[in-house]
Design an enzyme around this catalytic site. Structure first.
Site, short mmCIF file in Angstrom:
data_model
loop_
_atom_site.label_atom_id
_atom_site.label_comp_id
_atom_site.label_asym_id
_atom_site.label_seq_id
_atom_site.Cartn_x
_atom_site.Cartn_y
_atom_site.Cartn_z
N LEU A 66 0.84 -1.21 0.00
CA LEU A 66 0.00 0.00 0.00
C LEU A 66 0.87 1.25 0.00
O LEU A 66 2.00 1.24 0.48
CB LEU A 66 -0.91 -0.03 1.24
N PRO A 67 0.33 2.39 -0.53
CA PRO A 67 1.20 3.54 -0.78
C PRO A 67 1.71 4.29 0.44
O PRO A 67 2.89 4.62 0.48
CB PRO A 67 0.32 4.45 -1.65
N LYS A 169 15.14 -0.69 4.82
CA LYS A 169 14.57 -0.21 3.55
C LYS A 169 14.80 1.30 3.39
O LYS A 169 15.14 1.78 2.31
CB LYS A 169 13.08 -0.56 3.53
N LYS A 238 8.43 10.38 0.19
CA LYS A 238 8.06 9.77 1.48
C LYS A 238 9.25 9.02 2.09
O LYS A 238 9.55 9.17 3.28
CB LYS A 238 6.90 8.78 1.25
P1 NAD Z 1 0.78 2.28 -6.14
O1 NAD Z 1 0.24 3.59 -5.77
O2 NAD Z 1 1.09 1.98 -7.56
O3 NAD Z 1 -0.20 1.10 -5.62
C1 NAD Z 1 -0.91 1.13 -4.43
C2 NAD Z 1 -2.21 0.33 -4.60
O4 NAD Z 1 -2.90 0.35 -3.34
C3 NAD Z 1 -3.14 0.91 -5.65
O5 NAD Z 1 -3.62 -0.11 -6.50
C4 NAD Z 1 -4.28 1.51 -4.81
O6 NAD Z 1 -5.55 1.48 -5.47
C5 NAD Z 1 -4.27 0.57 -3.60
N1 NAD Z 1 -4.90 1.17 -2.42
C6 NAD Z 1 -4.73 2.42 -1.92
N2 NAD Z 1 -5.46 2.58 -0.81
C7 NAD Z 1 -6.09 1.39 -0.57
C8 NAD Z 1 -6.96 0.92 0.43
N3 NAD Z 1 -7.34 1.70 1.45
N4 NAD Z 1 -7.42 -0.35 0.35
C9 NAD Z 1 -7.04 -1.16 -0.68
N5 NAD Z 1 -6.22 -0.76 -1.67
C10 NAD Z 1 -5.73 0.50 -1.61
O7 NAD Z 1 2.08 2.09 -5.23
P2 NAD Z 1 3.33 1.10 -5.50
O8 NAD Z 1 4.36 1.81 -6.33
O9 NAD Z 1 2.82 -0.23 -5.91
O10 NAD Z 1 3.94 1.05 -4.02
C11 NAD Z 1 3.35 0.27 -2.99
C12 NAD Z 1 4.30 0.27 -1.80
O11 NAD Z 1 5.55 -0.32 -2.17
C13 NAD Z 1 4.64 1.68 -1.29
O12 NAD Z 1 4.71 1.66 0.10
C14 NAD Z 1 5.99 1.98 -1.92
O13 NAD Z 1 6.73 2.92 -1.17
C15 NAD Z 1 6.62 0.60 -1.94
N6 NAD Z 1 7.61 0.38 -3.01
C16 NAD Z 1 7.40 0.79 -4.28
C17 NAD Z 1 8.36 0.52 -5.27
C18 NAD Z 1 8.18 0.95 -6.71
O14 NAD Z 1 9.18 0.89 -7.47
N7 NAD Z 1 7.01 1.34 -7.15
C19 NAD Z 1 9.53 -0.18 -4.93
C20 NAD Z 1 9.69 -0.62 -3.62
C21 NAD Z 1 8.74 -0.33 -2.65
#
Ligand code: NAD
Length: 302
Positions: A66-67, A169, A238
């Site tokens: 989750l974000p 991380k 963040k």
């Molecule tokens: P993203 O915004 O693409 O995806 C988040 C998903 O969560 C979305 O599909 C959204 O609809 C869903 N969501 C939001 N609120 C919700 C809720 N209340 N209930 C259910 N679903 C909900 O984000 P991401 O890039 O996939 O990142 C996710 C996590 O992983 C973050 O914490 C980020 O910091 C971490 N991360 C991301 C990356 C990257 O390269 N994108 C790499 C490592 C770690």
């Protein structure tokens, strides 16, 4: 062994990680606030759950990607109310203090948590090559290691202390954020001095300036001007903010981090929460008065 896993958050990272679990033969029951994200994972073979609470009434183990920390806290509180959930595996980046709070709240409700943030980007999630850094009860780590290895074949146990995976991380991403900004400045300077950015990539990757920005992000998303690496500026900001907060709380110097944060703050203010973080190059270019693009597809002179 085939497991049944709940998965909440099928975004840029969650969707490919859930697909890796499906590919490894596990049953995935998914939930996302965005119906399109849910539909896409159902097409890949997952089942759908209408809510986090509903999912927690059906399965014992729930992974989330989750974000933001606030969203993880809210979803964890819903999961804790479920009748069946016993283990919460958090693949998101939330920072150690939120991880400790969430872990304590879950423990009070009789659930355990593995704090398991990941690194390696969307490409790593698709290939199953992510680094997974896990902290929490060692017995749960031993039990779930083979499943986590489907997500990232580099799965590490960081320790039993709540939030240690998150601390690891944040340190990793601070270095990644710094490399991205420093590389953008370096490429702007090189382009202004007349260097060919494609040659710069080759030289730096063979030299002592090598880093993941120049290895992966610049060739794929910056020099091509596609700006589509798959990580939102909001999330990069963040991570940097959370890392600096930890450094300050522990009284450890992170002076270089301050200007790095300022660059990401500017990118967030200019590009908004949805913009891909590779756009940072454009804001450095504005200051330098130059554009950094590949010349590979330029028309050859007559
Ligand atoms: P993203 O915004 O693409 O995806 C988040 C998903 O969560 C979305 O599909 C959204 O609809 C869903 N969501 C939001 N609120 C919700 C809720 N209340 N209930 C259910 N679903 C909900 O984000 P991401 O890039 O996939 O990142 C996710 C996590 O992983 C973050 O914490 C980020 O910091 C971490 N991360 C991301 C990356 C990257 O390269 N994108 C790499 C490592 C770690």
């Amino acid at each position: 062994m085939s497991e049944t896993i709940g998965f909440i958050g099928l975004g840029a990272m969650g969707a490919p990680m859930a697909r890796r679990l499906l590919g490894a033969g596990h049953t995935v029951i998914a939930c996302d606030a965005n119906p399109a994200a849910l539909e896409a994972i159902v097409e890949s073979g997952a089942q759908a759950a209408a809510s986090a609470r509903g999912l927690a009434d059906q399965v014992e183990t729930i992974m989330v990607s989750l974000p933001t920390p606030a969203i993880v806290q809210a979803v964890a509180a819903d999961v804790a109310e479920g009748s069946k959930a016993k283990l919460f595996i958090d693949l998101s980046t939330t920072g150690p203090r939120v991880a400790k709070d969430v872990g304590t709240m879950l423990n009070k409700k009789g659930l355990e948590m593995l704090d398991s943030p990941v690194s390696g980007g969307v490409g790593g999630a698709e290939k199953g090559t992510l680094a997974v850094m896990v902290s929490g009860p060692e017995a749960q780590w031993t039990r779930w290691k083979p499943v986590l290895e489907a997500i990232g074949h580099n799965a590490f146990f960081v320790g039993e202390g709540q939030g240690q995976g998150q601390m690891m991380k944040l340190i990793n991403n601070m270095l990644s954020a710094t490399a991205m900004v420093a590389s953008a400045e370096a490429f702007a300077l090189g382009a202004k001095a007349g260097l060919d950015p494609d040659i710069m990539v080759q030289v730096i990757n063979a030299g002592s300036g090598a880093n993941t920005a120049v290895r992966d992000k610049f060739p794929k998303s910056v020099l091509t001007r596609t700006f589509d690496y798959g990580f939102r500026t909001e999330l990069m900001y963040k991570d940097v903010r959370l890392c600096l907060e930890e450094a300050e709380a522990l009284g450890s110097p992170m002076w270089v981090g301050q200007p790095v944060k300022q660059w990401w703050s500017l990118a967030l203010a200019r590009g908004g929460v949805e913009e891909d973080f590779s756009h940072i190059m454009r804001y450095v270019e504005e200051q330098a008065g130059v554009e950094v693009r590949s010349r590979k597809n330029d028309p050859k002179p007559e």
